[in-house]
Design a protein around this motif. Sequence first.
Motif, PDB file in Angstrom:
ATOM      1  N   ARG A 106      -1.047  -8.587   8.495  1.00  0.00           N
ATOM      2  CA  ARG A 106      -0.612  -7.293   8.002  1.00  0.00           C
ATOM      3  C   ARG A 106       0.579  -6.799   8.814  1.00  0.00           C
ATOM      4  O   ARG A 106       0.708  -7.141   9.998  1.00  0.00           O
ATOM      5  CB  ARG A 106      -1.753  -6.266   8.039  1.00  0.00           C
ATOM      6  CG  ARG A 106      -2.254  -5.939   9.427  1.00  0.00           C
ATOM      7  CD  ARG A 106      -3.546  -5.130   9.357  1.00  0.00           C
ATOM      8  NE  ARG A 106      -3.340  -3.839   8.701  1.00  0.00           N
ATOM      9  CZ  ARG A 106      -4.326  -3.104   8.198  1.00  0.00           C
ATOM     10  NH1 ARG A 106      -5.582  -3.531   8.279  1.00  0.00           N
ATOM     11  NH2 ARG A 106      -4.079  -1.939   7.631  1.00  0.00           N
ATOM     12  N   ASP A 107       1.408  -6.024   8.179  1.00  0.00           N
ATOM     13  CA  ASP A 107       2.536  -5.386   8.836  1.00  0.00           C
ATOM     14  C   ASP A 107       2.398  -3.893   8.544  1.00  0.00           C
ATOM     15  O   ASP A 107       2.799  -3.424   7.478  1.00  0.00           O
ATOM     16  CB  ASP A 107       3.853  -5.939   8.293  1.00  0.00           C
ATOM     17  CG  ASP A 107       5.068  -5.404   9.041  1.00  0.00           C
ATOM     18  OD1 ASP A 107       4.956  -4.333   9.663  1.00  0.00           O
ATOM     19  OD2 ASP A 107       6.120  -6.030   8.982  1.00  0.00           O
ATOM     20  N   ASN A 108       1.830  -3.175   9.482  1.00  0.00           N
ATOM     21  CA  ASN A 108       1.563  -1.751   9.244  1.00  0.00           C
ATOM     22  C   ASN A 108       2.852  -0.946   9.107  1.00  0.00           C
ATOM     23  O   ASN A 108       2.869   0.076   8.426  1.00  0.00           O
ATOM     24  CB  ASN A 108       0.697  -1.185  10.362  1.00  0.00           C
ATOM     25  CG  ASN A 108      -0.740  -1.667  10.276  1.00  0.00           C
ATOM     26  OD1 ASN A 108      -1.225  -2.063   9.204  1.00  0.00           O
ATOM     27  ND2 ASN A 108      -1.444  -1.647  11.396  1.00  0.00           N
ATOM     28  N   ALA A 109       3.906  -1.394   9.741  1.00  0.00           N
ATOM     29  CA  ALA A 109       5.176  -0.678   9.613  1.00  0.00           C
ATOM     30  C   ALA A 109       5.712  -0.761   8.185  1.00  0.00           C
ATOM     31  O   ALA A 109       6.424   0.137   7.732  1.00  0.00           O
ATOM     32  CB  ALA A 109       6.195  -1.248  10.589  1.00  0.00           C
ATOM     33  N   ALA A 163       0.828  -1.208   0.000  1.00  0.00           N
ATOM     34  CA  ALA A 163       0.000   0.000   0.000  1.00  0.00           C
ATOM     35  C   ALA A 163       0.858   1.251   0.000  1.00  0.00           C
ATOM     36  O   ALA A 163       1.920   1.298   0.626  1.00  0.00           O
ATOM     37  CB  ALA A 163      -0.912   0.004   1.215  1.00  0.00           C
ATOM     38  N   SER A 164       0.379   2.272  -0.684  1.00  0.00           N
ATOM     39  CA  SER A 164       1.037   3.568  -0.667  1.00  0.00           C
ATOM     40  C   SER A 164      -0.040   4.650  -0.667  1.00  0.00           C
ATOM     41  O   SER A 164      -1.196   4.395  -0.988  1.00  0.00           O
ATOM     42  CB  SER A 164       1.964   3.730  -1.869  1.00  0.00           C
ATOM     43  OG  SER A 164       1.248   3.631  -3.081  1.00  0.00           O
ATOM     44  N   GLY A 165       0.353   5.850  -0.311  1.00  0.00           N
ATOM     45  CA  GLY A 165      -0.607   6.943  -0.249  1.00  0.00           C
ATOM     46  C   GLY A 165      -0.936   7.267   1.193  1.00  0.00           C
ATOM     47  O   GLY A 165      -0.049   7.581   1.976  1.00  0.00           O
ATOM     48  N   ARG A 166      -2.204   7.151   1.525  1.00  0.00           N
ATOM     49  CA  ARG A 166      -2.633   7.458   2.892  1.00  0.00           C
ATOM     50  C   ARG A 166      -2.098   6.418   3.868  1.00  0.00           C
ATOM     51  O   ARG A 166      -1.588   5.388   3.491  1.00  0.00           O
ATOM     52  CB  ARG A 166      -4.166   7.498   2.946  1.00  0.00           C
ATOM     53  CG  ARG A 166      -4.786   8.581   2.092  1.00  0.00           C
ATOM     54  CD  ARG A 166      -4.643   9.957   2.722  1.00  0.00           C
ATOM     55  NE  ARG A 166      -5.207  11.014   1.914  1.00  0.00           N
ATOM     56  CZ  ARG A 166      -6.430  11.470   2.022  1.00  0.00           C
ATOM     57  NH1 ARG A 166      -7.239  10.936   2.932  1.00  0.00           N
ATOM     58  NH2 ARG A 166      -6.860  12.434   1.251  1.00  0.00           N
ATOM     59  N   THR A 167      -2.275   6.685   5.155  1.00  0.00           N
ATOM     60  CA  THR A 167      -1.761   5.796   6.196  1.00  0.00           C
ATOM     61  C   THR A 167      -2.473   4.452   6.169  1.00  0.00           C
ATOM     62  O   THR A 167      -3.664   4.356   6.455  1.00  0.00           O
ATOM     63  CB  THR A 167      -1.941   6.452   7.577  1.00  0.00           C
ATOM     64  OG1 THR A 167      -1.325   7.740   7.576  1.00  0.00           O
ATOM     65  CG2 THR A 167      -1.302   5.589   8.647  1.00  0.00           C
ATOM     66  N   PHE A 168      -1.710   3.436   5.831  1.00  0.00           N
ATOM     67  CA  PHE A 168      -2.269   2.082   5.663  1.00  0.00           C
ATOM     68  C   PHE A 168      -2.938   1.593   6.935  1.00  0.00           C
ATOM     69  O   PHE A 168      -3.973   0.924   6.891  1.00  0.00           O
ATOM     70  CB  PHE A 168      -1.130   1.144   5.249  1.00  0.00           C
ATOM     71  CG  PHE A 168      -1.536  -0.287   5.082  1.00  0.00           C
ATOM     72  CD1 PHE A 168      -0.969  -1.271   5.872  1.00  0.00           C
ATOM     73  CD2 PHE A 168      -2.459  -0.662   4.130  1.00  0.00           C
ATOM     74  CE1 PHE A 168      -1.313  -2.609   5.709  1.00  0.00           C
ATOM     75  CE2 PHE A 168      -2.824  -1.989   3.953  1.00  0.00           C
ATOM     76  CZ  PHE A 168      -2.246  -2.957   4.748  1.00  0.00           C
ATOM     77  N   SER A 169      -2.368   1.925   8.078  1.00  0.00           N
ATOM     78  CA  SER A 169      -2.885   1.409   9.345  1.00  0.00           C
ATOM     79  C   SER A 169      -4.270   1.961   9.681  1.00  0.00           C
ATOM     80  O   SER A 169      -4.906   1.485  10.628  1.00  0.00           O
ATOM     81  CB  SER A 169      -1.912   1.719  10.483  1.00  0.00           C
ATOM     82  OG  SER A 169      -1.705   3.122  10.589  1.00  0.00           O
ATOM     83  N   ASN A 170      -4.741   2.952   8.954  1.00  0.00           N
ATOM     84  CA  ASN A 170      -6.080   3.506   9.187  1.00  0.00           C
ATOM     85  C   ASN A 170      -7.169   2.738   8.451  1.00  0.00           C
ATOM     86  O   ASN A 170      -8.358   3.060   8.610  1.00  0.00           O
ATOM     87  CB  ASN A 170      -6.135   4.970   8.728  1.00  0.00           C
ATOM     88  CG  ASN A 170      -5.327   5.892   9.629  1.00  0.00           C
ATOM     89  OD1 ASN A 170      -4.991   5.544  10.755  1.00  0.00           O
ATOM     90  ND2 ASN A 170      -5.003   7.067   9.107  1.00  0.00           N
TER      91      ASN A 170
END
Length: 124
Positions: free
Chosen positions: A72-75, A24-31
């Motif tokens: 998932r790995d939010n980092a 993922a790229s762009g906005r904060t994936f963890s959201n």
Amino acid sequence: QVQLVESGGGLVQAGGSLRLSCSASGRTFSNYHMGWFRQAPGKEYKTVAAISTSGGSTYYADSVKGRFTISRDNAKNTGYLQMNSLKPEDTAVYYCAASRQGVMTTRAYDYDYWGQGTQVTVSS
């Protein structure tokens, strides 16, 4: 906007394993809650698995329970779908998607952003 790119699909024999990744790229994936969906030729989208923003909650379709694992790995802004004991009926294009809904959802129309898909083919 969130851009999603799947990878890891391919051709595997029945009983084999594949690991799909969703970068993922762009906005904060963890959201975003994340889901994996699949579509076989001539068939509707089917929800495969979903995971909440923190990874604390997960969902699996009955057809993949015990064989697939979503994580998932939010980092790393990356989601995964580990697929074991693959069957020919798992053959489909697999899509990852991201949802801004307040709670984790399994409905495709609740997902706002989609990747381009990756083909998984399981031979018998």
